[in-house]
Design a protein around this motif. Structure first.
Motif, PDB file in Angstrom:
ATOM      1  N   LEU A   1       0.860  -1.185   0.000  1.00  0.00           N
ATOM      2  CA  LEU A   1       0.000   0.000   0.000  1.00  0.00           C
ATOM      3  C   LEU A   1       0.895   1.233   0.000  1.00  0.00           C
ATOM      4  CD1 LEU A   1      -2.860  -0.859   2.521  1.00  0.00           C
ATOM      5  CD2 LEU A   1      -2.902  -0.909   0.030  1.00  0.00           C
TER       6      LEU A   1
ATOM      7  N   GLY B   1       2.372   4.250   1.353  1.00  0.00           N
ATOM      8  CA  GLY B   1       2.480   4.587   2.771  1.00  0.00           C
ATOM      9  C   GLY B   1       2.058   5.997   3.123  1.00  0.00           C
ATOM     10  N   HIS B   2       2.098   6.915   2.149  1.00  0.00           N
ATOM     11  CA  HIS B   2       1.780   8.308   2.438  1.00  0.00           C
ATOM     12  C   HIS B   2       0.316   8.627   2.166  1.00  0.00           C
ATOM     13  CE1 HIS B   2       2.483   7.938  -1.776  1.00  0.00           C
ATOM     14  NE2 HIS B   2       2.323   9.215  -2.047  1.00  0.00           N
TER      15      HIS B   2
ATOM     16  N   TYR C   1      -4.128   5.399   7.855  1.00  0.00           N
ATOM     17  CA  TYR C   1      -2.926   5.177   7.051  1.00  0.00           C
ATOM     18  C   TYR C   1      -2.521   3.709   7.167  1.00  0.00           C
ATOM     19  CZ  TYR C   1      -2.235  10.132   6.189  1.00  0.00           C
ATOM     20  OH  TYR C   1      -2.374  11.410   5.744  1.00  0.00           O
TER      21      TYR C   1
ATOM     22  N   ALA D   1       0.130   2.246   7.955  1.00  0.00           N
ATOM     23  CA  ALA D   1       0.909   1.900   9.146  1.00  0.00           C
ATOM     24  C   ALA D   1       0.016   1.657  10.359  1.00  0.00           C
ATOM     25  CB  ALA D   1       1.913   3.005   9.444  1.00  0.00           C
ATOM     26  N   HIS D   2      -1.216   2.151  10.305  1.00  0.00           N
ATOM     27  CA  HIS D   2      -2.114   1.973  11.453  1.00  0.00           C
ATOM     28  C   HIS D   2      -3.124   0.857  11.222  1.00  0.00           C
ATOM     29  CE1 HIS D   2      -0.980   6.412  12.022  1.00  0.00           C
ATOM     30  NE2 HIS D   2      -0.215   5.676  12.793  1.00  0.00           N
TER      31      HIS D   2
END
Lengths: 282, 250
Positions: B98, B100-101, B143, B145-146
């Motif tokens: 995915l 990341g930003h 996001y 990362a979460h």
């Protein structure tokens, strides 16, 4: 205990400085906002910002060139970085200001393969101190930025490029929309350092008669023979500029850190600005 | 939908694919299994030209992959044309990949907006519907990362589906997941297969293969060793290598 010793030494220095009338505060105040110093400060900011912006653009272009598979683009980029990073920036400033006009008497822009001249001027008119400073600093900065951008691009996982390709994005779009925004997280902190360094390195342009901050201070103290207060004035302006630049860097970093699992801790600056705000309220 | 004829792939002097033949019919789910290093992922990546084939022919929906034929000569397609063809083939990666930003929703609308040129409102509406479909309607603004691995992979599937692909490729979609997260992802894939999507799936999930697969393909050392209906291949493998492999994974 060590803190006490350090404070004692600092206090001793300050006392000695004050006792010797090392700095004449009145002269400092007299010139801090004088027209010539303000002009110098403006010129420092102007040439630093322009050179940095162009340096970043050059850096992105040469970094992308260096990472392509095309051997010609790779070699050109490699040579550019090797040359401009490998010679002193002061030499480059001299080259643009003294070297180029001594060899090329006229700057002429003509349509290729014709005699139609679009623009022609004596080189000495074109290569003003500002132009030479700008060219020298920007091209030198571009070489450093190319390496910073390259490191940033390489820090982005290869899988990001594959995913973008698999979605049908072209390599250009992938670079612009996927790779560079994520590379920014790695690129911004050293770029902030580069800009802070640029604000100060631009003082080298004083040697090619560009009236930036240090030159302005020098011009004044060469007549009033008060170098210390005027150097203090210049130092105050440099510190003001670099402080503003670091605050800007902090906000940029925070912007590009979005999507990171590790939230950014409030850094030194945040605490510093927090303290200032508190003090202001009292 | 996919037709591979003696597809070869060399990495330097290393022959990874040594003549793969495979046919995938529209609406069919083909499951590819095989030991690691057998070339199964490489083959999958050849289908959307992430890897260039070194020999043989590979076509999707009747068109060569990454090349065009003119008379009896074959020309490589330009970057732009390859990109356009890839946009019709969805791919899901082992490591999700995915962006990341970007939030989950931004990940999904990115390609529809900037590759297909859809307007923002349409893309968002469809994106939200897809997130709902993979069971993540409430995580649109998170996001990557979460999100957990399983959630990320489901967003990745939604991202691929947003392009309305005619074919979906899955490269070991559950191999990087914690065991308790595998089920959700497989569930989404089963629904997708039930809706008639043509799928090529490289996986070690034999349960999924048995339940959803129309065709089970066993690849080893760069060739198709055995293929058939999952039930037949699993119950009575014909080749010794298939037997040996199945005895380890079942």
């Amino acid at each position: 205990m060590s803190a006490v010793v350090v404070l004692a030494i600092v206090a001793w220095f300050v006392r000695a400085a004050l006792a010797s009338h090392f700095v004449d505060g009145r002269v400092v105040r007299q010139y801090l906002f004088s027209p010539l110093i303000l002009k110098g400060a403006r010129n420092t900011v102007l040439v630093a910002i322009l050179s940095q912006v162009v340096g970043v653009i050059l850096g992105v272009i040469f970094a992308v060139m260096r990472l392509t598979k095309n051997p010609v683009l790779k070699a050109v980029s490699g040579f550019y970085i090797w040359f401009f990073r490998g010679t002193p920036v002061l030499l480059q400033l001299f080259f643009w200001f003294n070297g180029v006009p001594s060899v090329f008497k006229h700057l002429t822009i003509a349509l290729p393969f014709t005699h139609v001249v679009l623009y022609s001027t004596p080189m000495t008119t074109f290569m003003t101190p500002f132009m030479a400073a700008f060219l020298g600093l920007a091209l030198n900065e571009g070489a450093y930025m190319a390496e910073i951008v390259r490191a940033g691009i390489m820090s982005v996982d290869e899988g990001q490029v594959e995913a973008a390709s698999a979605l049908g994005m072209t390599s250009g779009a992938t670079t612009r929309r996927i790779v560079l925004p994520q590379a920014m997280r790695v690129i911004i902190p050293p770029t902030g350092n580069e800009f802070i360094s640029m604000l100060k390195t631009s003082s080298l342009a004083s040697t090619i008669t560009y009236v930036e901050l240090l030159r302005a201070a020098g011009d004044i103290y060469s007549t009033n023979l008060q170098p210390v207060p005027l150097l203090v004035d210049a130092a105050i302006w440099y510190l003001a500029m670099t402080t503003v630049a670091s605050i800007g860097q902090h906000y940029l970093e925070r912007h590009y850190a979005r999507g990171q699992a590790r939230e950014m801790t409030p850094g030194f600056l945040r605490r510093l600005t927090g303290n200032l705000a508190l003090r202001g309220k009292r | 939908m996919v037709l591979a004829e003696s597809v070869q792939k060399w990495f330097g002097r290393n022959e990874v694919l040594r003549g793969i033949d495979l046919r995938v019919e529209p609406g069919e789910v083909s499951v590819i299994i095989g030991p690691s290093g057998s070339g199964k992922s490489t083959f999958l990546r050849c289908i959307n030209h992430l890897e260039k084939i070194s020999g043989g022919r590979l076509s999707v929906d009747g068109e060569l992959v990454g090349y065009r034929q003119q008379g009896d000569r074959i020309y490589e397609l330009k970057d732009k044309e390859v990109a356009r063809k890839r946009s019709e083939i969805g791919m899901v990666f082992q490591r999700f990949n995915l962006f990341g930003h970007m939030t989950a929703l931004e990940n999904i609308i990115e390609a529809p907006r900037h590759v297909l040129g859809r307007d923002r409102a349409t893309a968002i509406e469809r994106g939200r519907a897809l997130l709902e479909r993979v069971g993540l309607g409430d995580r649109a603004d998170a996001y990557p990362a979460h999100l957990s691995g399983g959630q990320q992979q489901r967003v990745a599937i939604a991202r691929a589906l947003a392009m309305d692909p005619k074919l979906m490729l899955f490269d070991e979609p559950t191999s990087a997941l914690d065991p308790e997260l595998v089920g959700d992802v497989l569930e989404v894939m089963k629904t997708l297969a039930g809706d008639g999507m043509t799928m090529v799936v490289v996986t070690h999930e034999m349960g999924f293969a048995r339940e959803v697969g129309d065709q089970l393909v066993f690849i080893d050392e760069g060739v198709v060793v055995e293929r058939g209906t999952p039930r037949d291949v699993i119950a009575s493998p014909q080749h010794a290598r298939t037997q040996a492999f199945l005895s380890k994974v079942l």
